[in-house]
Each structure stands twice: as C-alpha cells, then as structure tokens.
Design a protein around this motif. Sequence first.
Motif, PDB file in Angstrom:
ATOM      1  N   ASN A 272       1.073  -1.535  -0.633  1.00 18.84           N
ATOM      2  CA  ASN A 272      -0.302  -0.571   0.043  1.00 18.84           C
ATOM      3  C   ASN A 272       1.108   1.508   0.304  1.00 18.84           C
ATOM      4  O   ASN A 272       0.480   1.939  -0.141  1.00 18.84           O
ATOM      5  CB  ASN A 272      -0.662  -0.082   1.246  1.00 18.84           C
ATOM      6  CG  ASN A 272      -1.866  -0.909   0.928  1.00 18.84           C
ATOM      7  OD1 ASN A 272      -2.343  -1.180  -0.067  1.00 18.84           O
ATOM      8  ND2 ASN A 272      -2.748  -1.509   2.069  1.00 18.84           N
ATOM      9  N   PHE A 276       0.962   3.982  -2.515  1.00 13.61           N
ATOM     10  CA  PHE A 276       1.034   5.281  -2.671  1.00 13.61           C
ATOM     11  C   PHE A 276       1.689   6.405  -3.872  1.00 13.61           C
ATOM     12  O   PHE A 276       1.814   7.142  -4.249  1.00 13.61           O
ATOM     13  CB  PHE A 276       0.698   6.352  -0.710  1.00 13.61           C
ATOM     14  CG  PHE A 276       1.319   7.056  -0.572  1.00 13.61           C
ATOM     15  CD1 PHE A 276       0.667   8.332  -0.962  1.00 13.61           C
ATOM     16  CD2 PHE A 276       2.244   7.172   0.276  1.00 13.61           C
ATOM     17  CE1 PHE A 276       0.695   9.600  -0.435  1.00 13.61           C
ATOM     18  CE2 PHE A 276       2.846   8.436   0.608  1.00 13.61           C
ATOM     19  CZ  PHE A 276       2.257  10.173  -0.014  1.00 13.61           C
ATOM     20  N   SER A 279       1.901   6.919  -6.927  1.00 11.49           N
ATOM     21  CA  SER A 279       0.447   7.350  -7.548  1.00 11.49           C
ATOM     22  C   SER A 279       0.806   8.597  -7.384  1.00 11.49           C
ATOM     23  O   SER A 279       1.246  10.115  -6.941  1.00 11.49           O
ATOM     24  CB  SER A 279      -0.525   7.235  -6.379  1.00 11.49           C
ATOM     25  OG  SER A 279      -0.550   8.269  -5.590  1.00 11.49           O
TER      26      SER A 279
END
Length: 303
Positions: A272, A276, A279
């Motif tokens: 995760n 992030f 992104s």
Amino acid sequence: QRKRAFIAGVADDNGYGWAIAKALAAAGAEILVGTWVPALNIFETSLKRGKFDQSRLLPDGSLMEITKIYPLDAVYDSPRTFQRIRLLSSSSSSSYHLLLLQVKSNKRYAGASNWTVKEVVDSVKNDYGSIDILVHSLANGPEVAKPLLETSRNGYLAAISASSYSYVSLLRHFLPIMNPGGASISLTYIASERTIPGYGGGMSSAKAALESDTRVLAFEAGRKGKIRVNTISAGPLGSRAAKAIGFIEKMIEYSYANAPLQKELRADEVGNAAAFLVSPLASAVTGSVVYVDNGLNTMGLAT
Ligand code: NAI
C-alpha cells in the motif's frame, strides 16, 4: 487512462513484489512482471494451477490479473554485454566466466530467451509501447551469510550487481518508454545505515548504494523524464529471499518486541505504501527513503 506497471522481482506470492503488484492492481493498474529465469517455470506453473488464487484475491472480490510475465535476469544488461563478458573472460578465469558457464549450462535458462534488461524493455515496448510505473523488488548476495570481513571481492561485487546496479540498469533502459509523470520505486533495508550483524556478503553495502542512487537517479530521471524515484526501507518479512539469510524469524521477533507499533508487519502494508508513492498522491515526493517498518528505525534503545 489505466496506468501500466512493470514489477521486477516476483516469483511467488510471499514477497514484497507480489504485495506491491496486488496493491497496484487493486488501484486499477495493469500488471506486468519480470521473473528471475531460474524461478520462472515454477512460478508460471503454480499460477496456472491456481496455487496462488487465494492470494490473488483483491478487495473488490476479483482476482489480480498479471497481463504478462517476462523472464528476466537483471544481472545482464544486454546480449552485447553478455557477449563482451564472454570474450573478455575467455582470456582469464574471471568470476564472470564462471557465472556465464553456470548460466549457459543451467537447464533452467534453456527454454527462456530475451531475458537481459535491454531485451525485456524492448519486448515491453513492442507489446505495450510504454509504462508508467517501474518497481524493483529484487536482491541477491551469494555470500550474504558471511560477515563483511570474510566476504570475497567477487561476492561483494555480485551483491552490488544484482541488488544495486540492477536498478540503475532497469531505470536506465525503461526511462525512454516511461510516460512523464510516472514513478519508480525500490526496496531497501536499514542495514545500509545501521549495523545489522548477519546481513553480510556486501548486502549492507548494496543497500547503501541503492539508497544513495535513489537520490541521484531522482535528480537525473526527474530532469530527463519527469519521473519520480523513491525507495521503501521495509521492516522484516519472512519472504523466500529473507529466509535464505537465515535469521529472519529473530528479526521479526526483535521488531515485534521493540518497534513503536507492536504488530506483525504485513507485506500488503508495504504494498500500500508503494502504491501511494507511485501514485499522483505523492506527486512532490522524490529521492526519498520512506520507512515502512512499524517505526523500528526511530528507536535508539531496545526495550
Ligand atoms: P523475494 O524472494 O520475494 O524477492 C526477491 C526476488 O528477487 C525473487 O523473486 C528472486 O527471484 C529475484 N531475483 C534474484 N536475483 C535476480 C536477478 N538477477 N534478476 C531478476 N530477479 C532476481 O524476497 P523479498 O524479501 O520480498 O525481496 C524483495 C526486496 O525487498 C529486496 O530488494 C529485498 O532486499 C527487500 N527487503 C526485504 C526485506 C525482508 O525482510 N524480506 C526487508 C527489507 C527489504
């Protein structure tokens, strides 16, 4: 427009590469992976036979699709270097010569082709044109079990080649086909900056190089292609690679006992954080070492 990610270093469903692939797939990215040639057959077979189906499950109930698996050996840049090394080594008994003999006589390389970094990038370019995200989740140090003081020159250079230069090479070759605004990430370990007895064979040196390169590559790839470059300093995980080091269970226990957050570190927590960082939510973050380790790095005294 759907983002396309290439993840180097996935060969089972245990490691950080798999978890990052899943987090990116859950966020809607198309997944391409690069799998180390000796591990390719078993990975593809297991995937086909449904062995990973449970761990392919995404939060929306669908299964992660891997669009394509590319055989990869990130220690070799191109067939030309492969040839040059062979020519050079014919006049000496260098470690490369031995390595090449091993590769050439290794049955597990026999069925695969186009696995040097340049050839993989050419294939991805032919197949899809471009990518947005590059993930480097691989490391190898043949003498990892030896203390640095007992590490040979060849062992040290092999660790740097497979664990650090492999990233320079991948980014260098992928950059021309990365869409501006894209991002790249690698995985590092705190042994680069604090002494972790047992993380030997030059692996601590390789991670130090990887972290320093993250800053320099962030500058160069930022200016050249508007690409961000970060690395995640991850806490201990019982992956296949980590088990080879030999004391991963001890590291996990130590982390549990001493980190600010007393919980097991799950691979998807690193996945995760990686999602992030690659992104647009992290559009101003580049050149950073980001700790995803339950905070263990902040401690100065074992509790
Ligand atoms: P893993 O075993 O899932 O991943 C390592 C991968 O590297 C394997 O798939 C292996 O096939 C591949 N590989 C090795 N040599 C290669 C080569 N020459 N070309 C292409 N692929 C090659 O294990 P893990 O632990 O998930 O490792 C991923 C990254 O995370 C590594 O950079 C590792 O140093 C890093 N890391 C791992 C930690 C842990 O406790 N497991 C802690 C901190 C960082």
